[in-house]
Design a protein around this motif. Structure first.
Motif, PDB file in Angstrom:
ATOM      1  N   CYS A 237      29.823 -24.724  37.361  1.00  0.00           N
ATOM      2  CA  CYS A 237      30.768 -25.798  37.676  1.00  0.00           C
ATOM      3  C   CYS A 237      30.148 -27.111  37.203  1.00  0.00           C
ATOM      4  O   CYS A 237      28.993 -27.404  37.539  1.00  0.00           O
ATOM      5  CB  CYS A 237      31.033 -25.867  39.173  1.00  0.00           C
ATOM      6  SG  CYS A 237      31.695 -24.347  39.892  1.00  0.00           S
ATOM      7  N   PHE A 238      30.897 -27.882  36.458  1.00  0.00           N
ATOM      8  CA  PHE A 238      30.375 -29.113  35.878  1.00  0.00           C
ATOM      9  C   PHE A 238      31.003 -30.327  36.559  1.00  0.00           C
ATOM     10  O   PHE A 238      32.227 -30.405  36.710  1.00  0.00           O
ATOM     11  CB  PHE A 238      30.641 -29.142  34.374  1.00  0.00           C
ATOM     12  CG  PHE A 238      29.898 -28.067  33.641  1.00  0.00           C
ATOM     13  CD1 PHE A 238      28.636 -28.307  33.120  1.00  0.00           C
ATOM     14  CD2 PHE A 238      30.442 -26.796  33.501  1.00  0.00           C
ATOM     15  CE1 PHE A 238      27.941 -27.307  32.456  1.00  0.00           C
ATOM     16  CE2 PHE A 238      29.747 -25.796  32.848  1.00  0.00           C
ATOM     17  CZ  PHE A 238      28.492 -26.045  32.323  1.00  0.00           C
TER      18      PHE A 238
ATOM     19  N   PRO B 111      25.508 -31.418  36.549  1.00  0.00           N
ATOM     20  CA  PRO B 111      26.038 -32.719  36.147  1.00  0.00           C
ATOM     21  C   PRO B 111      26.136 -32.792  34.632  1.00  0.00           C
ATOM     22  O   PRO B 111      25.281 -32.258  33.915  1.00  0.00           O
ATOM     23  CB  PRO B 111      24.994 -33.704  36.683  1.00  0.00           C
ATOM     24  CG  PRO B 111      23.711 -32.927  36.660  1.00  0.00           C
ATOM     25  CD  PRO B 111      24.086 -31.495  36.962  1.00  0.00           C
ATOM     26  N   SER B 112      27.175 -33.435  34.144  1.00  0.00           N
ATOM     27  CA  SER B 112      27.324 -33.567  32.694  1.00  0.00           C
ATOM     28  C   SER B 112      26.496 -34.711  32.134  1.00  0.00           C
ATOM     29  O   SER B 112      26.225 -34.752  30.933  1.00  0.00           O
ATOM     30  CB  SER B 112      28.801 -33.798  32.335  1.00  0.00           C
ATOM     31  OG  SER B 112      29.243 -35.062  32.825  1.00  0.00           O
TER      32      SER B 112
ATOM     33  N   GLU C 175      30.053 -34.702  26.857  1.00  0.00           N
ATOM     34  CA  GLU C 175      31.318 -33.968  26.752  1.00  0.00           C
ATOM     35  C   GLU C 175      31.144 -32.588  27.388  1.00  0.00           C
ATOM     36  O   GLU C 175      30.157 -31.897  27.151  1.00  0.00           O
ATOM     37  CB  GLU C 175      31.714 -33.853  25.283  1.00  0.00           C
ATOM     38  CG  GLU C 175      33.169 -33.476  25.049  1.00  0.00           C
ATOM     39  CD  GLU C 175      33.365 -31.990  24.992  1.00  0.00           C
ATOM     40  OE1 GLU C 175      34.381 -31.498  25.509  1.00  0.00           O
ATOM     41  OE2 GLU C 175      32.482 -31.318  24.426  1.00  0.00           O
ATOM     42  N   ILE C 176      32.107 -32.191  28.236  1.00  0.00           N
ATOM     43  CA  ILE C 176      31.975 -30.973  29.030  1.00  0.00           C
ATOM     44  C   ILE C 176      31.839 -29.736  28.150  1.00  0.00           C
ATOM     45  O   ILE C 176      31.058 -28.824  28.450  1.00  0.00           O
ATOM     46  CB  ILE C 176      33.170 -30.813  29.994  1.00  0.00           C
ATOM     47  CG1 ILE C 176      33.196 -31.958  31.005  1.00  0.00           C
ATOM     48  CG2 ILE C 176      33.106 -29.471  30.706  1.00  0.00           C
ATOM     49  CD1 ILE C 176      32.000 -32.008  31.924  1.00  0.00           C
ATOM     50  N   GLY C 177      32.587 -29.691  27.044  1.00  0.00           N
ATOM     51  CA  GLY C 177      32.488 -28.532  26.165  1.00  0.00           C
ATOM     52  C   GLY C 177      31.076 -28.323  25.651  1.00  0.00           C
ATOM     53  O   GLY C 177      30.571 -27.190  25.598  1.00  0.00           O
TER      54      GLY C 177
ATOM     55  N   GLY D 260      38.596 -32.568  23.656  1.00  0.00           N
ATOM     56  CA  GLY D 260      38.496 -31.997  24.989  1.00  0.00           C
ATOM     57  C   GLY D 260      37.702 -30.716  24.957  1.00  0.00           C
ATOM     58  O   GLY D 260      37.256 -30.250  23.900  1.00  0.00           O
ATOM     59  N   THR D 261      37.516 -30.124  26.144  1.00  0.00           N
ATOM     60  CA  THR D 261      36.707 -28.916  26.254  1.00  0.00           C
ATOM     61  C   THR D 261      37.290 -27.775  25.425  1.00  0.00           C
ATOM     62  O   THR D 261      36.571 -27.067  24.718  1.00  0.00           O
ATOM     63  CB  THR D 261      36.607 -28.499  27.731  1.00  0.00           C
ATOM     64  OG1 THR D 261      36.109 -29.596  28.499  1.00  0.00           O
ATOM     65  CG2 THR D 261      35.675 -27.317  27.889  1.00  0.00           C
TER      66      THR D 261
END
Length: 281
Positions: free
Chosen positions: A190-191, A225-226, A230-232, A264-265
């Motif tokens: 989980c990010f 934590p990111s 970028e989450i991807g 985006g991711t």
């Protein structure tokens, strides 16, 4: 993962070696392999006549011969692919499709209705219009997930689940359940999980981890934590760090327009070619 049926999306340009690899994986894993071989219909040329803005048009006399040539090419390639499947002793079948790219979605959707998962031939990335039509057909118009960057159908050692408590992520986990049950370990990540002030609330991802554990999976859960990244990219980094062989994630949690304009991711995971990914929407 026996008794599954997989859809393998390809074109007449797909190398026989790519199909042979998928067929071998299907044979080893006991998977039934259904192949859709797509060939774009030749563009209909028009020869305008007259000089007025609303002048008529006449079809080129050469177009029927172009259409016949495309049909013959598709038949020849389909025969070759049928032989590849026979040589691999893989169960399943092959469906040749000659159609306009605009109609491709309907054919992919129809084929995906009665399978468990879809795969896409890697060289289709060289034809972006066809690639994205096939991917979006599976994601938005079928009940299954799509696997990118691999044709592996045998059990994996470790699978990384990018979890964010969204409907798309939940559908991806359900679509990937046979892979998760067969894996030695499932890593849920989980990010930037939301800070929960109520101490009675479960930690992010805990309910999914509990369900997968009850389903027979060996599960580890982590929150990351990111750091503003970028989450991807974070997903790919954590998946690599855990030694995962497949990422499972929901696709297009935001609109496709937003993804196309701002990134985006989903876009990050679609465009990369190194890490195998199973996506569902």
């Amino acid at each position: 993962m026996q008794n599954q049926t997989a859809l393998f999306l390809m074109t007449t340009e797909t190398p026989e070696a790519a199909l042979a690899e998928a067929a071998e994986q299907a044979r080893i894993s006991g998977t039934r392999l259904r192949c859709l071989v797509f060939a774009p219909i030749p563009t209909l040329p028009f020869n305008a006549y007259g000089g007025l803005p609303y002048a008529g048009a006449a079809n080129s006399d050469g177009w029927p011969s172009l259409l016949d040539a495309a049909r013959n090419t598709l038949k020849d390639r389909a025969d070759t692919f049928e032989q590849v499947l026979a040589d691999a002793n893989a169960s399943g079948g092959l469906r040749p499709v000659l159609a306009a790219i605009a109609d491709l979605r309907e054919h992919v959707t129809a084929s995906a209705r009665t399978v468990d998962v879809a795969y896409i031939a890697p060289e289709l990335r060289e034809e972006p219009e066809i690639f994205y039509e096939m991917v979006h057909a599976v994601l938005f118009h079928s009940p299954v997930g799509i696997v990118l960057n691999t044709s592996r159908m045998t059990p994996l050692k470790r699978v990384f689940v990018a979890w964010n408590d969204s409907p798309a992520a939940a559908r991806a986990v359900h679509a990937a359940l046979p892979f998760l049950r067969a894996a030695e370990e499932v890593c849920i990540g989980c990010f930037d999980p939301s800070t929960v002030l109520d101490t009675d609330e479960e930690e992010p991802g805990a309910d999914m981890a509990a369900w997968l554990s009850h389903s027979g999976c060996k599960v580890t859960l982590g929150q990351y934590p990111s750091g503003g990244n970028e989450i991807g990219s974070c997903v790919l980094q954590r998946a690599a760090e855990t030694g995962s062989e497949l990422v499972v994630m929901g696709a297009y949690g935001h609109s496709r327009m937003r993804q196309a304009v701002f990134g985006g991711t989903t876009r990050t995971l679609l465009e990369q070619t190194e890490m195998p990914v199973l996506m569902a929407h």
